[in-house]
Design a protein around this motif. Structure first.
Motif, PDB file in Angstrom:
ATOM      1  N   VAL A   1       1.964   5.937   5.824  1.00 45.85           N
ATOM      2  CA  VAL A   1       1.567   4.533   6.005  1.00 45.85           C
ATOM      3  C   VAL A   1       2.760   3.701   6.466  1.00 45.85           C
ATOM      4  O   VAL A   1       2.651   2.876   7.384  1.00 45.85           O
ATOM      5  N   ALA A   2       3.922   3.953   5.857  1.00 46.25           N
ATOM      6  CA  ALA A   2       5.129   3.199   6.223  1.00 46.25           C
ATOM      7  C   ALA A   2       5.523   3.462   7.669  1.00 46.25           C
ATOM      8  O   ALA A   2       5.866   2.532   8.411  1.00 46.25           O
ATOM      9  N   LEU A   3       5.463   4.713   8.086  1.00 46.57           N
ATOM     10  CA  LEU A   3       5.864   5.061   9.446  1.00 46.57           C
ATOM     11  C   LEU A   3       4.897   4.492  10.479  1.00 46.57           C
ATOM     12  O   LEU A   3       5.303   3.972  11.520  1.00 46.57           O
ATOM     13  N   VAL A   4       3.587   4.596  10.189  1.00 45.72           N
ATOM     14  CA  VAL A   4       2.586   4.101  11.139  1.00 45.72           C
ATOM     15  C   VAL A   4       2.707   2.591  11.298  1.00 45.72           C
ATOM     16  O   VAL A   4       2.690   2.056  12.416  1.00 45.72           O
ATOM     17  N   THR A   5       2.822   1.878  10.181  1.00 43.80           N
ATOM     18  CA  THR A   5       2.904   0.410  10.265  1.00 43.80           C
ATOM     19  C   THR A   5       4.245  -0.033  10.845  1.00 43.80           C
ATOM     20  O   THR A   5       4.316  -1.079  11.504  1.00 43.80           O
ATOM     21  N   ALA A   6       5.302   0.747  10.629  1.00 38.03           N
ATOM     22  CA  ALA A   6       6.594   0.404  11.231  1.00 38.03           C
ATOM     23  C   ALA A   6       6.502   0.460  12.748  1.00 38.03           C
ATOM     24  O   ALA A   6       7.176  -0.293  13.462  1.00 38.03           O
ATOM     25  N   GLY A   7       5.645   1.329  13.241  1.00 34.65           N
ATOM     26  CA  GLY A   7       5.483   1.459  14.680  1.00 34.65           C
ATOM     27  C   GLY A   7       4.810   0.258  15.329  1.00 34.65           C
ATOM     28  O   GLY A   7       4.822   0.126  16.555  1.00 34.65           O
TER      29      GLY A   7
ATOM     30  N   LYS B   1       1.480  10.146  -4.506  1.00 36.40           N
ATOM     31  CA  LYS B   1       1.180  10.595  -3.148  1.00 36.40           C
ATOM     32  C   LYS B   1       2.253  10.090  -2.190  1.00 36.40           C
ATOM     33  O   LYS B   1       1.983   9.272  -1.294  1.00 36.40           O
ATOM     34  N   PRO B   2       3.499  10.560  -2.367  1.00 30.17           N
ATOM     35  CA  PRO B   2       4.611  10.051  -1.554  1.00 30.17           C
ATOM     36  C   PRO B   2       4.464  10.364  -0.064  1.00 30.17           C
ATOM     37  O   PRO B   2       4.871   9.561   0.776  1.00 30.17           O
ATOM     38  N   LYS B   3       3.887  11.513   0.288  1.00 24.92           N
ATOM     39  CA  LYS B   3       3.730  11.848   1.713  1.00 24.92           C
ATOM     40  C   LYS B   3       2.790  10.878   2.401  1.00 24.92           C
ATOM     41  O   LYS B   3       3.052  10.412   3.520  1.00 24.92           O
TER      42      LYS B   3
ATOM     43  N   ALA C   1      11.860  -2.455  10.482  1.00 24.20           N
ATOM     44  CA  ALA C   1      10.616  -2.233   9.752  1.00 24.20           C
ATOM     45  C   ALA C   1      10.808  -1.265   8.592  1.00 24.20           C
ATOM     46  O   ALA C   1      10.366  -1.517   7.467  1.00 24.20           O
ATOM     47  N   LEU C   2      11.481  -0.139   8.866  1.00 24.65           N
ATOM     48  CA  LEU C   2      11.695   0.858   7.817  1.00 24.65           C
ATOM     49  C   LEU C   2      12.612   0.326   6.724  1.00 24.65           C
ATOM     50  O   LEU C   2      12.416   0.594   5.539  1.00 24.65           O
TER      51      LEU C   2
ATOM     52  N   LEU D   1       0.831  -1.198   0.000  1.00 26.93           N
ATOM     53  CA  LEU D   1       0.000   0.000   0.000  1.00 26.93           C
ATOM     54  C   LEU D   1       0.868   1.251   0.000  1.00 26.93           C
ATOM     55  O   LEU D   1       0.591   2.207  -0.748  1.00 26.93           O
ATOM     56  N   ALA D   2       1.925   1.254   0.820  1.00 21.60           N
ATOM     57  CA  ALA D   2       2.800   2.429   0.890  1.00 21.60           C
ATOM     58  C   ALA D   2       3.427   2.720  -0.460  1.00 21.60           C
ATOM     59  O   ALA D   2       3.436   3.871  -0.930  1.00 21.60           O
TER      60      ALA D   2
END
Length: 435
Positions: free
Chosen positions: A311-317, A304-306, A337-338, A295-296
């Protein structure tokens, strides 16, 4: 036996991170002490279960000073069709389709039945514990068997493959193949299996226990291409262990022309569909990543890179919560994760220009945003060229890499039409966090 720890392995207290696919193992105090001793080069005298576990995970690779097997325990089988060049001394040659007998041949098929049938005919005649399959156009380096046989000291090991390198040559094709042959699996040892760094090994050069071949019935003669992948996966599914040992080398002659080379890649691609029918959709999925990662990157591709980064940051958490009980610091979990999200970009690029290439490339080239996406996907070849430092110019490298992927992708689509399945075209996005 000693253990060679994989370079990508990290030890954080009693937590071990490494392997392919990436594993996180929580060791006991005694286990952690043993691992540090093995890391320093001590022999494995105790802790056999732990050693076996980290070998199976690809975290460590066994190193034997010597073995009990010798080349006298090996029958060399060479599948050939009307062989004209020199063949290995003492080899059991199966001439697949020759009209006239040849001096080397122990068996001859009157009608060509393919390499799988030729190899089956050969190994059934073997009266040794091991059989070595060698293509007729290969040249083993001196001592290649001696470097492979010690791996069979592990009774679980049923097959071991050497590194297959393309022969040196003066043409651009030969120089490209020397750096990027589809048979060359690199200079690092590996545990072979689906989901690992090395998923299969070619039977252009492979040593196998005859007993293991009998148990699974040998090669599937209905497969014209991909019979080596099928054999290796069935050996592993039967409980065996397959090793890749690049300390042993075999040289393979490259194709004589770019046209023949592209056809070879196309033929390899056609095997994906029949293999998926035998081993399941996920085994041949062109991409296997987390749905959140997909999805990211999809959001990035849509301009829509931002939002994709969010999405990447939230799911990495979400990962630290899962790894915290195993002793992995939150900061390390976030890095993993990142790094996973970022590294997945290369696999998405592979999907677009390789398996989906015959359809995706024309569609992407039709729009401005698509052309930017395509350029970004192809830019990975520039980085690869800088890392590999091949003896070809950058333009040739990019063109050859693109043609390599596109030829294989066209073969996949052809196989899907023939087998009436779309399984090899569908990514596996089932690995969602928390599942």
């Amino acid at each position: 036996m000693r253990l060679r720890i994989d370079p990508g392995t990290r030890m954080l207290g009693r937590t071990l991170i490494g392997g392919a696919p990436l594993r996180v193992l929580r060791l006991s105090e005694a286990g952690a002490r043993l691992f540090r001793q093995w890391e320093n080069g001590d022999e494995v005298h105790s802790g056999g279960q732990l050693a076996d576990k980290i070998i199976a995970a690809g975290i460590a690779h066994p190193v034997y000073e010597r073995g009990t097997l010798t080349p006298a325990d090996v029958t060399i089988v060479v599948p050939a069709r009307d062989p004209a060049g020199p063949l290995p001394v003492g080899a059991l040659v199966v001439d697949d389709g020759s009209v006239e007998p040849i001096p080397h041949a122990a068996q001859r098929h009157q009608v060509a039945r393919g390499p799988a049938a030729a190899r089956n005919t050969g190994w059934w005649l073997a009266d040794t514990r091991l059989v070595a399959f060698l293509d007729a156009d290969t040249r083993p380096a001196p001592g290649w068997l001696e470097n492979l046989l010690p791996q069979f000291e592990d009774p679980a090991v049923v097959a071991v493959a050497p590194r297959v390198r393309s022969a040196k040559g003066s043409t651009k094709l030969a120089r490209y193949e020397r750096a990027r042959s589809s048979l060359d699996l690199g200079d690092k040892p590996a545990q072979v299996g689906r989901g690992g760094r090395v998923t299969y090994v070619p039977t252009a050069a492979l040593v196998v226990r005859v007993e293991a071949l009998r148990e699974i019935g040998g090669f599937d003669e209905d497969l014209r291409f991909g019979e080596d992948v099928d054999l290796v996966w069935r050996l592993v599914d039967a409980g065996g262990r397959v090793r890749y040992e690049p300390a042993a080398e075999v040289v393979h002659e490259p194709r004589s022309s770019w046209r023949a080379w592209a056809k070879q890649r196309f033929d390899y691609g056609t095997s994906a569909a029949p293999l998926s029918r035998r081993h399941g959709r996920k085994a041949l999925a062109p991409l296997r990543i987390s749905g959140w990662t997909a999805l990211a990157w999809s959001l990035v591709a849509l301009g829509k890179p931002k939002l994709g980064l969010m999405v990447a940051l939230v799911t990495a958490g979400l990962l630290p919560r899962k790894l915290r009980p195993m002793g992995v610091p939150d900061g390390e979990s976030l890095k993993l994760a990142l790094r996973g999200h970022l590294g997945a970009g290369r696999y998405v690029a592979d999907l677009l220009t390789r398996t989906w290439g015959p359809v995706a490339i024309p569609l992407l080239a039709a729009t401005r945003r698509g052309r930017w996406t395509l350029a970004l996907a192809l830019s990975r070849h520039v980085r690869e060229w800088a890392e590999v430092k091949p003896e070809v110019d950058l333009g040739t490298w990019i063109a050859a890499r693109a043609a390599d992927d596109l030829s294989y992708g066209a073969g996949v689509w052809r196989g899907c039409v023939t087998e009436r399945t779309v399984a090899p075209l569908v990514p596996d996005l089932s690995d969602w966090p928390g599942k």
